[in-house]
Design a protein around this motif. Structure first.
Motif, short mmCIF file in Angstrom:
data_model
loop_
_atom_site.label_atom_id
_atom_site.label_comp_id
_atom_site.label_asym_id
_atom_site.label_seq_id
_atom_site.Cartn_x
_atom_site.Cartn_y
_atom_site.Cartn_z
N GLY A 112 26.20 18.86 -62.35
CA GLY A 112 27.66 19.05 -62.37
C GLY A 112 28.14 19.46 -63.75
N ALA A 113 27.63 18.73 -64.76
CA ALA A 113 28.05 19.01 -66.13
C ALA A 113 27.60 20.40 -66.58
N ALA A 114 26.39 20.80 -66.12
CA ALA A 114 25.84 22.08 -66.57
C ALA A 114 26.52 23.26 -65.89
N ASP A 121 34.23 16.54 -65.25
CA ASP A 121 34.60 15.47 -66.18
C ASP A 121 33.49 14.43 -66.15
N ASN A 122 32.56 14.52 -67.10
CA ASN A 122 31.38 13.66 -67.06
C ASN A 122 31.73 12.20 -67.34
N LEU A 129 35.15 14.17 -56.83
CA LEU A 129 36.29 13.83 -57.70
C LEU A 129 36.05 14.27 -59.14
N ALA A 130 34.81 14.07 -59.63
CA ALA A 130 34.53 14.41 -61.03
C ALA A 130 34.51 15.93 -61.24
#
Lengths: 291, 219
Positions: free
Chosen positions: A98-100, A106-107, A142-143
């Protein structure tokens, strides 16, 4: 984010899952997508998320979504966690995906949610319980902080306390970061207080799109002495009823006329909003030959 | 770029570790065999030319079957993924060829030290192109089966034809039933034939995966 669907059809061989559907969502609301099993909810959401080339038109803020990089960046569809993660990946690795890959990810919030839902970071996705996998799906959804976030029955595997935590989290996050959220669910009453607008689909067709409050005003819950309730509801469309001793509550479909309101007062009956779930059942299943 | 970076950091490390492990295993097996008989072939050559291509094929399948849906689920287009995977295939083939070269270098030292004999192995470009084609064919097969289900079986004859070409420069693998001495037949055009195989596999993957529906699986 505004969503425009025009003449959308999704077919699997001879089966038509979504049949010439058209609707628009103004955006920045929590929408409930309600439908019976096999009504086409997942197929509809798949087309909205660009998972399949649409027959018809699916546009997000006026731009087609399928294979449109700018539009796809704005979308997140989660059904449990299966297609956003590999079963062999550890939870921490799923968050790294997700972060990449997501600019809006939003980590910090993802880690907060993982802790809230008690999902072990070092465990592989395939080894999580159904409830934990569902929670992980919700975390991804959600993130992602996507302007169009869709949760396709993603919370159904959770136990009741976790679901309530999810509802609180969802509402809180939506208040802080307003965006378009579409949730499909069978647990209609649990979620109904969160829904601002409802779409009901059946057999691949849009049955109804309405503000949740307006929808509730389509019917009335009549409570009082059983014989009085029976007298009052005679000739009306009763969706369901339940009794406790001499007290009876009946769900009546359709607006009440002034003289009926006066009669209810005379009989000492209490009138209240109808349960969304009863309306849903009525609208998706013919009652007495009527729909 | 994000997809390429992610593919590189995750899969390159994994592949390097697997290749390293395979080398240690090959050396260990050689030592074990040397206890019972003379060593006459290169164990690393068996790993590099027989097992290596299958491993690359598996990574190609994994890229399309597992990583493409994840990329789309995280808001990336199929086109972005396919561009990244195509570039990544070259990077991975270069890396695996480098590992293969290093393996032969170290194994050669060990064989000299132990006075063992090794059979001949192919030149580096042959390994590079073989790995490249097998990875691309893995992607092609995964795309076909993911999109068409059992109908994907119809891509297998094409896949077979594409990978067979890569074997012609491998020592001892240049003959097919009814077609003898393929390396001689192809002559210096073998590199062009392999490059064409890669291009066909990649083009097929693009054609199939470009519109491929992503299945909304539940766990």
């Amino acid at each position: 984010m505004r969503v425009d669907v025009q003449g959308l059809t999704v077919r699997y061989g001879d089966v038509t899952a979504v049949d010439d559907m058209s609707f628009s969502l103004q955006g920045n609301k929590i929408y409930g997508l309600l439908g019976r099993n096999g009504s086409g909810k997942t197929s509809l959401m798949s087309a909205l998320a660009g998972y399949r080339r649409p027959v018809g038109s699916v546009q997000l803020d006026g731009a087609p979504v399928f294979e449109n990089a700018a539009a796809l960046r704005q979308v997140c569809l989660v059904r449990h966690s299966a297609h956003a993660a590999d079963k062999g990946d550890k939870v921490s690795y799923v968050l790294e995906y997700g972060a990449a890959w997501r600019d809006t990810w939003d980590n910090g919030y993802a880690l907060e949610l993982v802790e809230l839902f008690k999902i072990p970071l070092g465990t592989k996705v395939g080894e999580l319980s159904l409830g934990q996998r569902s929670a992980l799906g919700v975390v991804i959804g959600l993130a992602s902080r996507s302007p169009l976030t869709m949760l396709d029955e993603s919370h159904l595997g959770m136990d009741t306390p976790t679901r309530y935590a999810f509802y609180d989290t969802l509402l809180h996050d939506f208040m802080e970061h307003p965006r378009t959220i579409i949730i499909s669910t069978h647990l209609i009453e649990e979620l109904s207080s969160l829904l601002e607008e409802v779409l009901i689909i059946d057999a691949g067709r849009l049955v109804l799109q309405e503000e949740a409050d307006v929808l509730r005003s389509r019917g009335t819950e009549v409570t009082g002495n059983a014989s009085d309730v029976d007298e009052f509801t005679a000739g009306l469309t009763v969706l369901s009823s339940r009794s406790l001793g001499r007290t009876k509550a009946a769900m009546v479909y359709g607006a009440l006329a002034d003289d009926q309101l006066v009669r209810a007062r005379q009989l000492g009956l209490e009138l209240g909003p109808i349960a969304l779930q009863d309306l849903f059942v009525h609208l998706t299943e013919p009652v007495g030959g009527k729909r | 770029m994000k997809i390429f970076r992610h593919l590189t950091t995750s899969l390159v490390t994994f592949c390097a570790l697997v290749a390293g492990g395979a080398f240690v295993f090959a050396v260990a097996v050689t030592f074990a065999v040397s206890l019972f008989r003379d060593v006459e072939i290169s164990a690393w050559n068996v790993a590099a030319s027989q097992i290596g291509p299958w491993f690359l094929l598996f990574i190609g399948v994994y890229a399309i079957h597992n990583m493409l849906p994840i990329a789309v689920a995280h808001g990336r287009t199929r086109r972005e993924f396919l561009v990244a995977a195509s570039v990544f295939s070259v990077v991975l083939a270069v890396l695996m060829t480098a590992v293969e070269w290093l393996g032969f270098l170290v194994e050669g030292g060990i064989y000299s030290l132990m006075d063992w004999r090794a059979d001949e192995h192919a030149a580096q470009p042959a390994y590079f192109l073989m790995y490249l084609v097998w990875f691309a064919v893995g992607m092609l097969c995964a795309a076909a089966f993911d999109r068409y289900g059992p109908g994907g079986v119809f891509v297998l004859p094409v896949a077979f034809a594409l990978v067979v070409v890569t074997r012609v420069q491998m020592p001892g693998a240049g003959n097919l039933p009814f077609v003898q001495d393929i390396p001689v037949l192809l002559g210096p055009g073998w590199t062009a034939a392999l490059a064409a195989s890669f291009a066909v596999a990649l083009a097929g993957t693009w054609a199939i995966a470009r519109d491929m529906p992503i299945r909304t699986r539940s766990v």
